[in-house]
Motif scaffolding. Structure first.
Motif, PDB file in Angstrom:
ATOM      1  N   ALA A 178      -0.873  -7.189   2.332  1.00  0.00           N
ATOM      2  CA  ALA A 178      -1.740  -7.910   3.275  1.00  0.00           C
ATOM      3  C   ALA A 178      -1.178  -7.847   4.696  1.00  0.00           C
ATOM      4  O   ALA A 178      -1.918  -7.605   5.659  1.00  0.00           O
ATOM      5  CB  ALA A 178      -1.910  -9.356   2.829  1.00  0.00           C
ATOM      6  N   VAL A 230      -2.970  -6.083   7.908  1.00  0.00           N
ATOM      7  CA  VAL A 230      -3.340  -6.863   9.084  1.00  0.00           C
ATOM      8  C   VAL A 230      -2.562  -6.464  10.336  1.00  0.00           C
ATOM      9  O   VAL A 230      -3.115  -6.418  11.432  1.00  0.00           O
ATOM     10  CB  VAL A 230      -3.150  -8.375   8.795  1.00  0.00           C
ATOM     11  CG1 VAL A 230      -3.330  -9.210  10.039  1.00  0.00           C
ATOM     12  CG2 VAL A 230      -4.118  -8.817   7.722  1.00  0.00           C
ATOM     13  N   VAL A 279       1.484  -8.254  -3.027  1.00  0.00           N
ATOM     14  CA  VAL A 279       0.234  -8.656  -2.361  1.00  0.00           C
ATOM     15  C   VAL A 279       0.506  -9.102  -0.931  1.00  0.00           C
ATOM     16  O   VAL A 279      -0.217  -8.720   0.002  1.00  0.00           O
ATOM     17  CB  VAL A 279      -0.474  -9.765  -3.173  1.00  0.00           C
ATOM     18  CG1 VAL A 279      -1.608 -10.383  -2.381  1.00  0.00           C
ATOM     19  CG2 VAL A 279      -0.990  -9.201  -4.490  1.00  0.00           C
TER      20      VAL A 279
END
Length: 162
Positions: free
Chosen positions: A63, A67, A59
């Motif tokens: 992420a 980003v 995760v």
């Protein structure tokens, strides 16, 4: 269930491959970043970390990729909507050279190095050979054009072609 605990990395690779397939269909770089997270989960599994840590690492990596990496890749590879058109739509807005007088019924123009059938847009004056016109639409194999330069401003001789 013991097979999965012994070969968890293989399950993560399968998830990454499935996400890669979804990416091939969407081409938005979201599933690619998630696949990167799944690959990080596979590495964590191969390193012997617990399932909870594998998920956390997957995760966090996904992420971070979403980003940090996705905006860079998207800017580099994606074209803004409407900025580049291909096929017949790419000719709309281009200039063309009249090779045979263009009227409301027909004529010929040289457009992108090819000879096209042409017709005037409603309300446009007749265009003579050598005159520059602008393509406003494509209907089938016919370019719909309007004049951009008057006969006095013709940049080419009547018999000349680009």
């Amino acid at each position: 269930m013991s097979w999965l605990t012994d070969h968890g990395w293989l399950a993560w690779i399968g998830i990454a491959l499935a996400l890669g397939a979804f990416e091939a269909a969407s081409v938005d770089f979201v599933f690619l970043m998630l696949a990167g997270g799944a690959l990080a989960g596979a590495i964590a599994s191969a390193a012997g970390l617990s399932f909870e840590w594998q998920v956390i690492i997957a995760v966090v990596v996904a992420a971070l990729l979403l980003v940090i990496v996705r905006p860079v890749i998207k800017k580099r590879f994606m074209v803004a909507d409407g900025a580049t058109r291909i096929g017949w739509a790419g000719h709309v807005g281009r200039s063309a050279l009249v090779t045979q007088t263009v009227t409301a019924l027909g004529g010929r123009v040289k457009l992108a190095g090819e000879t096209w059938s042409a017709r005037l847009a409603p309300g446009s004056p007749e265009c003579l050979p050598g005159q520059t016109v602008r393509v406003v639409a494509i209907e089938g194999a016919t370019a719909i054009v309007t004049a951009v330069a008057g006969p006095a401003d013709v940049p080419h001789q009547a018999g000349e072609q680009e």
